[in-house]
Design a protein around this motif. Structure first.
Motif, PDB file in Angstrom:
ATOM      1  N   LEU A  27      43.480  88.564   7.403  1.00 47.84           N
ATOM      2  CA  LEU A  27      44.053  88.608   8.741  1.00 47.84           C
ATOM      3  C   LEU A  27      43.772  87.333   9.522  1.00 47.84           C
ATOM      4  CD1 LEU A  27      43.281  92.296   9.821  1.00 47.84           C
ATOM      5  CD2 LEU A  27      45.363  91.375   8.822  1.00 47.84           C
ATOM      6  N   ALA A  28      43.403  86.267   8.819  1.00 51.62           N
ATOM      7  CA  ALA A  28      43.098  85.000   9.482  1.00 51.62           C
ATOM      8  C   ALA A  28      44.351  84.421  10.129  1.00 51.62           C
ATOM      9  CB  ALA A  28      42.521  84.003   8.479  1.00 51.62           C
ATOM     10  N   VAL A  29      44.202  83.949  11.356  1.00 52.76           N
ATOM     11  CA  VAL A  29      45.295  83.270  12.051  1.00 52.76           C
ATOM     12  C   VAL A  29      44.796  81.911  12.518  1.00 52.76           C
ATOM     13  CG1 VAL A  29      46.480  85.364  12.765  1.00 52.76           C
ATOM     14  CG2 VAL A  29      44.714  84.413  14.232  1.00 52.76           C
ATOM     15  N   MET A  35      47.428  90.214  -0.852  1.00 50.87           N
ATOM     16  CA  MET A  35      48.047  90.707   0.382  1.00 50.87           C
ATOM     17  C   MET A  35      48.622  92.115   0.300  1.00 50.87           C
ATOM     18  SD  MET A  35      50.532  88.646   2.971  1.00 50.87           S
ATOM     19  CE  MET A  35      49.125  87.645   3.448  1.00 50.87           C
ATOM     20  N   PRO A  36      49.155  92.592  -0.834  1.00 50.99           N
ATOM     21  CA  PRO A  36      49.695  93.964  -0.865  1.00 50.99           C
ATOM     22  C   PRO A  36      48.706  95.017  -0.398  1.00 50.99           C
ATOM     23  CG  PRO A  36      50.453  92.772  -2.786  1.00 50.99           C
ATOM     24  CD  PRO A  36      49.467  91.866  -2.084  1.00 50.99           C
ATOM     25  N   LYS A  37      47.444  94.879  -0.776  1.00 47.30           N
ATOM     26  CA  LYS A  37      46.447  95.848  -0.319  1.00 47.30           C
ATOM     27  C   LYS A  37      46.271  95.766   1.192  1.00 47.30           C
ATOM     28  CE  LYS A  37      41.707  97.398  -1.133  1.00 47.30           C
ATOM     29  NZ  LYS A  37      40.448  97.167  -1.899  1.00 47.30           N
ATOM     30  N   THR A  38      46.371  94.547   1.740  1.00 49.14           N
ATOM     31  CA  THR A  38      46.264  94.375   3.186  1.00 49.14           C
ATOM     32  C   THR A  38      47.413  95.065   3.903  1.00 49.14           C
ATOM     33  OG1 THR A  38      45.158  92.246   2.894  1.00 49.14           O
ATOM     34  CG2 THR A  38      46.150  92.666   5.039  1.00 49.14           C
ATOM     35  N   ILE A  39      48.624  94.871   3.410  1.00 47.81           N
ATOM     36  CA  ILE A  39      49.796  95.456   4.044  1.00 47.81           C
ATOM     37  C   ILE A  39      49.748  96.982   3.948  1.00 47.81           C
ATOM     38  CG2 ILE A  39      52.310  95.558   4.020  1.00 47.81           C
ATOM     39  CD1 ILE A  39      50.979  92.902   5.001  1.00 47.81           C
ATOM     40  N   ALA A  40      49.337  97.512   2.811  1.00 53.82           N
ATOM     41  CA  ALA A  40      49.195  98.962   2.678  1.00 53.82           C
ATOM     42  C   ALA A  40      48.140  99.481   3.655  1.00 53.82           C
ATOM     43  CB  ALA A  40      48.830  99.319   1.238  1.00 53.82           C
ATOM     44  N   GLY A  41      47.042  98.725   3.793  1.00 51.60           N
ATOM     45  CA  GLY A  41      45.983  99.120   4.726  1.00 51.60           C
ATOM     46  C   GLY A  41      46.457  99.093   6.168  1.00 51.60           C
ATOM     47  N   LEU A  42      47.257  98.082   6.520  1.00 53.67           N
ATOM     48  CA  LEU A  42      47.787  98.008   7.883  1.00 53.67           C
ATOM     49  C   LEU A  42      48.743  99.172   8.148  1.00 53.67           C
ATOM     50  CD1 LEU A  42      48.523  94.194   8.349  1.00 53.67           C
ATOM     51  CD2 LEU A  42      46.795  95.557   9.526  1.00 53.67           C
ATOM     52  N   ALA A  45      57.758 105.639   7.474  1.00 49.15           N
ATOM     53  CA  ALA A  45      58.568 104.426   7.350  1.00 49.15           C
ATOM     54  C   ALA A  45      58.340 103.468   8.514  1.00 49.15           C
ATOM     55  CB  ALA A  45      60.040 104.810   7.267  1.00 49.15           C
ATOM     56  N   GLU A  46      58.166 103.998   9.727  1.00 44.33           N
ATOM     57  CA  GLU A  46      57.987 103.128  10.888  1.00 44.33           C
ATOM     58  C   GLU A  46      56.703 102.316  10.774  1.00 44.33           C
ATOM     59  OE1 GLU A  46      57.604 103.422  15.772  1.00 44.33           O
ATOM     60  OE2 GLU A  46      58.263 105.167  14.617  1.00 44.33           O
ATOM     61  N   SER A  47      55.619 102.962  10.395  1.00 43.11           N
ATOM     62  CA  SER A  47      54.350 102.259  10.226  1.00 43.11           C
ATOM     63  C   SER A  47      54.426 101.254   9.085  1.00 43.11           C
ATOM     64  CB  SER A  47      53.216 103.264   9.958  1.00 43.11           C
ATOM     65  OG  SER A  47      53.031 104.121  11.064  1.00 43.11           O
ATOM     66  N   THR A  48      55.162 101.593   8.039  1.00 44.77           N
ATOM     67  CA  THR A  48      55.313 100.697   6.896  1.00 44.77           C
ATOM     68  C   THR A  48      56.123  99.462   7.281  1.00 44.77           C
ATOM     69  OG1 THR A  48      55.211 102.596   5.392  1.00 44.77           O
ATOM     70  CG2 THR A  48      56.088 100.538   4.504  1.00 44.77           C
ATOM     71  N   ASP A  49      57.209  99.688   8.025  1.00 47.57           N
ATOM     72  CA  ASP A  49      58.005  98.556   8.505  1.00 47.57           C
ATOM     73  C   ASP A  49      57.167  97.615   9.367  1.00 47.57           C
ATOM     74  OD1 ASP A  49      60.458  99.017   7.301  1.00 47.57           O
ATOM     75  OD2 ASP A  49      61.156 100.354   8.903  1.00 47.57           O
ATOM     76  N   ARG A  50      56.363  98.192  10.232  1.00 48.79           N
ATOM     77  CA  ARG A  50      55.532  97.372  11.111  1.00 48.79           C
ATOM     78  C   ARG A  50      54.545  96.535  10.301  1.00 48.79           C
ATOM     79  NH1 ARG A  50      52.562 100.559  15.802  1.00 48.79           N
ATOM     80  NH2 ARG A  50      54.749 100.993  16.267  1.00 48.79           N
ATOM     81  N   ALA A  51      53.958  97.130   9.271  1.00 45.14           N
ATOM     82  CA  ALA A  51      53.003  96.398   8.429  1.00 45.14           C
ATOM     83  C   ALA A  51      53.696  95.282   7.653  1.00 45.14           C
ATOM     84  CB  ALA A  51      52.316  97.367   7.470  1.00 45.14           C
ATOM     85  N   ILE A  52      54.885  95.571   7.114  1.00 46.82           N
ATOM     86  CA  ILE A  52      55.628  94.562   6.354  1.00 46.82           C
ATOM     87  C   ILE A  52      56.017  93.389   7.253  1.00 46.82           C
ATOM     88  CG2 ILE A  52      57.825  94.138   5.165  1.00 46.82           C
ATOM     89  CD1 ILE A  52      57.548  96.944   3.935  1.00 46.82           C
ATOM     90  N   ASN A  53      56.338  93.683   8.501  1.00 46.26           N
ATOM     91  CA  ASN A  53      56.663  92.607   9.438  1.00 46.26           C
ATOM     92  C   ASN A  53      55.472  91.681   9.673  1.00 46.26           C
ATOM     93  OD1 ASN A  53      59.310  93.435   9.808  1.00 46.26           O
ATOM     94  ND2 ASN A  53      58.832  94.726  11.570  1.00 46.26           N
ATOM     95  N   TRP A  54      54.287  92.222   9.507  1.00 39.58           N
ATOM     96  CA  TRP A  54      53.082  91.391   9.641  1.00 39.58           C
ATOM     97  C   TRP A  54      52.933  90.427   8.471  1.00 39.58           C
ATOM     98  CZ3 TRP A  54      48.367  90.979  12.522  1.00 39.58           C
ATOM     99  CH2 TRP A  54      48.407  91.604  13.772  1.00 39.58           C
ATOM    100  N   ALA A  55      53.515  90.760   7.335  1.00 41.47           N
ATOM    101  CA  ALA A  55      53.306  89.966   6.117  1.00 41.47           C
ATOM    102  C   ALA A  55      53.734  88.520   6.308  1.00 41.47           C
ATOM    103  CB  ALA A  55      54.043  90.601   4.935  1.00 41.47           C
ATOM    104  N   ASN A  56      54.956  88.300   6.786  1.00 40.59           N
ATOM    105  CA  ASN A  56      55.436  86.925   6.972  1.00 40.59           C
ATOM    106  C   ASN A  56      54.576  86.169   7.976  1.00 40.59           C
ATOM    107  OD1 ASN A  56      57.533  87.205   5.137  1.00 40.59           O
ATOM    108  ND2 ASN A  56      58.998  87.884   6.694  1.00 40.59           N
ATOM    109  N   TYR A  57      54.153  86.859   9.019  1.00 43.48           N
ATOM    110  CA  TYR A  57      53.291  86.238  10.030  1.00 43.48           C
ATOM    111  C   TYR A  57      51.971  85.782   9.404  1.00 43.48           C
ATOM    112  CZ  TYR A  57      50.277  85.900  14.162  1.00 43.48           C
ATOM    113  OH  TYR A  57      49.387  85.471  15.108  1.00 43.48           O
ATOM    114  N   LEU A  58      51.333  86.669   8.641  1.00 42.22           N
ATOM    115  CA  LEU A  58      50.047  86.341   8.027  1.00 42.22           C
ATOM    116  C   LEU A  58      50.199  85.267   6.953  1.00 42.22           C
ATOM    117  CD1 LEU A  58      48.536  89.936   7.718  1.00 42.22           C
ATOM    118  CD2 LEU A  58      47.906  88.160   9.365  1.00 42.22           C
ATOM    119  N   MET A  59      51.303  85.298   6.216  1.00 47.88           N
ATOM    120  CA  MET A  59      51.535  84.289   5.186  1.00 47.88           C
ATOM    121  C   MET A  59      51.718  82.904   5.800  1.00 47.88           C
ATOM    122  SD  MET A  59      54.046  86.476   2.664  1.00 47.88           S
ATOM    123  CE  MET A  59      54.517  85.072   1.659  1.00 47.88           C
TER     124      MET A  59
END
Length: 263
Positions: free
Chosen positions: A60-62, A140-147, A163-177
């Motif tokens: 989750l480093a930014v 990262m997949p474990k991170t996204i599943a955890g989020l 699905a809503e929580s999953t979408d929100r976590a996936i949206n974080w993926a590009n940001y974290l990457m």
């Protein structure tokens, strides 16, 4: 070691606090650090000198932009946001211990996660990625599943991850990457950054100049002889400088000197 996956327990005794038993022990890191402090860890991971997987676990480093223009701000903290955070923490803390069971994705959420997971893993195995950054992405997949799980729990879900929580976590993926790319970028592109610095400051070097003279300037990113040599190699490869050998005095070893290629 008991904190490795959150499933271990730990007991410790303190004179003032007595015996404390932690059923599910999990260690998290939160805080800030100066770029110069973390740079050595990133450089060691990129070079392979100390690739122990620590940096890759800071999922989750930014790395925010540096605010050049400073101005004084005096305002009250956001009370509503602070109260909301306290409510969330209290809500999560009240989840009964006996409810420590696995929450699965709903069928719709599972499809969303699999689609993202497949695309992410295929992209992460690209030969164009540096191995250190690749290792970060593969965790990262474990991170996204955890989020996704965390978002579901915060919203009060207790049966399955929707699905809503999953979408929100996936949206974080590009940001974290994107922030991971920035975190590793300085180390991965260190020779390019150093070469550009030498190019920008060429007027501060004699003509001709040696690698030793560049090293003596102690410019950022050029603190070692290897860093200087790598940067000069980049400049030579792109035809900014030309090198030639000068015989050493009294039969000593020849030295390499550089001159700027005229345009």
């Amino acid at each position: 070691m008991e904190c490795f996956d959150g499933n271990g327990s730990f007991t410790y005794d303190r004179i003032g606090r007595g015996t404390i038993y932690i059923k599910s022990c999990c260690l998290s890191l939160i805080g800030g650090i100066q770029p110069s402090r973390i740079a050595s860890l990133v450089n060691a991971a990129v070079s392979g000198e100390l690739d122990d997987g620590l940096i890759q676990r800071l999922q989750l480093a930014v790395y925010p932009d540096d605010v050049r223009e400073w101005r004084y701000i005096d305002r009250w903290p956001n009370k509503i946001a602070a109260e909301r955070v306290s409510e969330v923490i209290e809500q999560l803390d009240q989840i009964p211990d006996e409810s420590h069971s696995a929450l699965r994705f709903t069928p719709e959420a599972q499809e969303k996660f699999i689609a993202w997971y497949t695309s992410h893993m295929q992209a992460s195995r690209s030969d164009h990625l540096h191995p250190a950054l690749q290792s970060h992405y593969l965790k990262m997949p474990k991170t996204i599943a955890g989020l996704a799980l965390l978002f579901e729990l915060i919203e009060g879900g207790r049966e399955a991850v929707g699905a809503e929580s999953t979408d929100r976590a996936i949206n974080w993926a590009n940001y974290l990457m994107s922030h991971a790319q920035r975190l590793y970028g300085a180390a991965i592109n260190a020779s390019l950054i150093a070469a550009r610095l030498i190019l920008e400051r060429q007027q501060k070097l004699p003509e001709p100049f040696t690698a030793r003279e560049v090293r003596q300037k102690d410019w950022t990113g050029l603190g070692t002889q290897d860093a200087v040599n790598n940067a000069l190699a980049v400049l030579a490869e792109h035809n900014f400088i030309v090198s030639y050998e000068v015989a050493g005095e009294k039969g000593g070893r020849p030295s390499t000197r550089y001159v700027w290629r005229k345009t």
